[in-house]
Design a protein around this motif. Structure first.
Motif, PDB file in Angstrom:
ATOM      1  N   ALA A  21      -9.321   2.591   7.392  1.00 38.73           N
ATOM      2  CA  ALA A  21      -8.206   2.223   8.272  1.00 38.73           C
ATOM      3  C   ALA A  21      -6.855   2.389   7.585  1.00 38.73           C
ATOM      4  O   ALA A  21      -5.845   1.927   8.089  1.00 38.73           O
ATOM      5  N   ASP A  22      -6.829   3.040   6.431  1.00 36.21           N
ATOM      6  CA  ASP A  22      -5.545   3.366   5.806  1.00 36.21           C
ATOM      7  C   ASP A  22      -5.020   4.658   6.416  1.00 36.21           C
ATOM      8  O   ASP A  22      -5.793   5.597   6.643  1.00 36.21           O
ATOM      9  N   ARG A  23      -3.739   4.685   6.690  1.00 34.60           N
ATOM     10  CA  ARG A  23      -3.121   5.886   7.239  1.00 34.60           C
ATOM     11  C   ARG A  23      -1.841   6.183   6.451  1.00 34.60           C
ATOM     12  O   ARG A  23      -1.085   5.270   6.125  1.00 34.60           O
ATOM     13  N   ALA A  38       0.250   2.771   6.124  1.00 34.69           N
ATOM     14  CA  ALA A  38      -0.192   1.637   6.944  1.00 34.69           C
ATOM     15  C   ALA A  38      -1.660   1.369   6.633  1.00 34.69           C
ATOM     16  O   ALA A  38      -2.466   2.295   6.572  1.00 34.69           O
ATOM     17  N   ASP A  39      -1.971   0.108   6.430  1.00 36.09           N
ATOM     18  CA  ASP A  39      -3.330  -0.297   6.043  1.00 36.09           C
ATOM     19  C   ASP A  39      -3.846  -1.259   7.112  1.00 36.09           C
ATOM     20  O   ASP A  39      -3.469  -2.422   7.160  1.00 36.09           O
ATOM     21  N   GLY A  40      -4.683  -0.718   7.995  1.00 36.40           N
ATOM     22  CA  GLY A  40      -5.217  -1.518   9.096  1.00 36.40           C
ATOM     23  C   GLY A  40      -6.078  -2.656   8.581  1.00 36.40           C
ATOM     24  O   GLY A  40      -6.936  -2.456   7.730  1.00 36.40           O
ATOM     25  N   SER A 160      -1.374   1.595  -0.501  1.00 38.84           N
ATOM     26  CA  SER A 160      -1.988   0.377   0.019  1.00 38.84           C
ATOM     27  C   SER A 160      -2.503  -0.470  -1.147  1.00 38.84           C
ATOM     28  O   SER A 160      -2.535  -0.020  -2.295  1.00 38.84           O
ATOM     29  N   ASP A 161      -2.937  -1.683  -0.817  1.00 39.29           N
ATOM     30  CA  ASP A 161      -3.453  -2.576  -1.870  1.00 39.29           C
ATOM     31  C   ASP A 161      -4.722  -2.025  -2.505  1.00 39.29           C
ATOM     32  O   ASP A 161      -5.105  -2.460  -3.581  1.00 39.29           O
ATOM     33  N   GLY A 162      -5.376  -1.074  -1.846  1.00 39.47           N
ATOM     34  CA  GLY A 162      -6.561  -0.450  -2.420  1.00 39.47           C
ATOM     35  C   GLY A 162      -6.282   0.206  -3.757  1.00 39.47           C
ATOM     36  O   GLY A 162      -7.190   0.386  -4.577  1.00 39.47           O
ATOM     37  N   LEU A 163      -5.017   0.537  -4.006  1.00 34.46           N
ATOM     38  CA  LEU A 163      -4.620   1.036  -5.328  1.00 34.46           C
ATOM     39  C   LEU A 163      -4.021  -0.092  -6.173  1.00 34.46           C
ATOM     40  O   LEU A 163      -4.527  -0.416  -7.243  1.00 34.46           O
ATOM     41  N   PRO A 200     -13.497  -0.264  -3.957  1.00 34.43           N
ATOM     42  CA  PRO A 200     -13.471  -1.627  -3.440  1.00 34.43           C
ATOM     43  C   PRO A 200     -12.736  -1.746  -2.100  1.00 34.43           C
ATOM     44  O   PRO A 200     -12.953  -2.689  -1.347  1.00 34.43           O
ATOM     45  N   ASP A 201     -11.876  -0.770  -1.785  1.00 34.65           N
ATOM     46  CA  ASP A 201     -11.090  -0.798  -0.549  1.00 34.65           C
ATOM     47  C   ASP A 201     -10.627   0.634  -0.284  1.00 34.65           C
ATOM     48  O   ASP A 201     -10.642   1.470  -1.185  1.00 34.65           O
ATOM     49  N   ASP A 202     -10.218   0.886   0.959  1.00 38.06           N
ATOM     50  CA  ASP A 202      -9.587   2.183   1.247  1.00 38.06           C
ATOM     51  C   ASP A 202      -8.365   2.351   0.345  1.00 38.06           C
ATOM     52  O   ASP A 202      -7.683   1.373   0.024  1.00 38.06           O
ATOM     53  N   VAL A 203      -8.081   3.591  -0.004  1.00 38.34           N
ATOM     54  CA  VAL A 203      -6.866   3.889  -0.760  1.00 38.34           C
ATOM     55  C   VAL A 203      -6.031   4.886   0.035  1.00 38.34           C
ATOM     56  O   VAL A 203      -6.524   5.957   0.400  1.00 38.34           O
TER      57      VAL A 203
END
Ligand code: MN
Length: 215
Positions: A21-23, A38-40, A160-163, A200-203
Motif C-alpha cells: 500500500a505504499d505509493r 503515501a503509505d496506506g 515511508s517508515d518501511g525504510l 518488515p513493511d512496504d518500502v
C-alpha cells in the motif's frame, strides 16, 4: 547564491507482501519537481486506495496550474484529500508526503510518518521533523505540517517508515550517493530486509539530488 545545476530523481516501491500500500510518484512542472510518498495504513486495499487518492490530488493540483512552489498549495491539497476521503465513506487512511523541489528551494508538507531527509556533507536533516504521526489522512482530522528549506546541494530522500523505522541513518547515508541513482534507490529499498529475506513493511522511496557537482 548560485542556484543548483540540473538534478535527477529516482524512485522505487518494494511491497512486503503480494500487494503493498505504499505509493510514490514524481511529477514535473516547468523547473519544479514534485515528489510524493503515501503509505496506506495497514497495508490494506483501502489504505492503498487512500494512498492513491493523495497521488491523484497532487496530480490534479499540478494539472490545474496550482502554484507548486508554495507550501500552502500542498497543505490545502492534503486537507481536501482528508475531507474527501471521509465524505466518500470509503474509509482507508494514509500518510502523505509532498515536496516541491526547485533549484533553490524545497517546500512541502506531510501527514503521518513518511519522512523527508536531506543528506549533505556528513550531516542529515529531517525536513519533516515537526510532523504529526497521527491522525492520518482519511481520518478527517489530519494535521498537515509544512516545511521549507533553501536547497544548495546534497541528497533529498523521501520514504515511508518501511525504510526509516528499520534502517540506521548512517547506513542510509552510505547509499544515497551511489553514482547511479536508480541503483541507489534499489539498494536503499533492500536495506530493511531481514535475514530471512522478508521485508518488515512496504518500502516506498524517492531520491532527488544534483546531477552534476555544484560549482
Ligand atoms: Mn509503512
Amino acid at each position: 547564491m548560485r542556484p543548483l545545476s540540473d538534478f535527477e530523481t529516482a524512485w522505487h516501491v518494494e511491497p512486503a507482501g503480494k500487494a503493498g500500500a505504499d505509493r510514490v510518484r514524481v511529477l514535473t512542472r516547468g523547473d519544479a519537481t514534485v515528489l510524493v510518498v503515501a503509505d496506506g495504513a495497514g497495508n490494506s486495499r483501502r489504505g492503498a486506495e487512500a494512498a492513491e487518492s493523495v497521488l491523484r490530488g497532487v496530480q490534479d493540483a499540478v494539472d490545474a496550474g496550482a502554484d507548486v512552489e508554495r507550501e500552502e498549495t500542498w497543505r490545502d491539497v492534503l486537507v481536501r484529500c482528508d475531507a474527501e476521503r471521509v465524505a466518500s465513506g470509503q474509509g482507508g487512511e494514509t500518510t502523505a508526503l509532498v515536496a516541491c523541489v526547485t533549484r533553490r528551494r524545497v517546500v512541502g508538507v506531510s501527514v503521518g510518518d513518511s519522512e523527508l531527509w536531506l543528506f549533505q556533507g556528513g550531516e542529515s536533516t529531517a525536513l519533516t521533523e515537526h510532523q504529526h504521526r497521527k491522525p492520518l489522512l482519511g481520518s478527517g482530522q489530519a494535521r498537515p505540517v509544512t516545511f521549507e528549506l533553501a536547497w544548495r546541494g546534497g541528497v533529498l530522500l523521501g520514504a515511508s517508515d518501511g525504510l526509516f523505522k528499520y534502517v540506521d541513518l548512517r547506513r542510509i547515508q552510505e547509499h544515497v550517493s551511489l553514482a547511479d541513482a536508480n541503483a541507489a534507490v534499489l539498494a536503499l529499498a533492500a536495506l530493511p530486509r531481514l535475514a530471512s529475506g522478508a521485508l518488515p513493511d512496504d518500502v516506498g522511496l524517492v531520491l532527488c539530488r544534483p546531477s552534476a557537482p555544484c560549482p
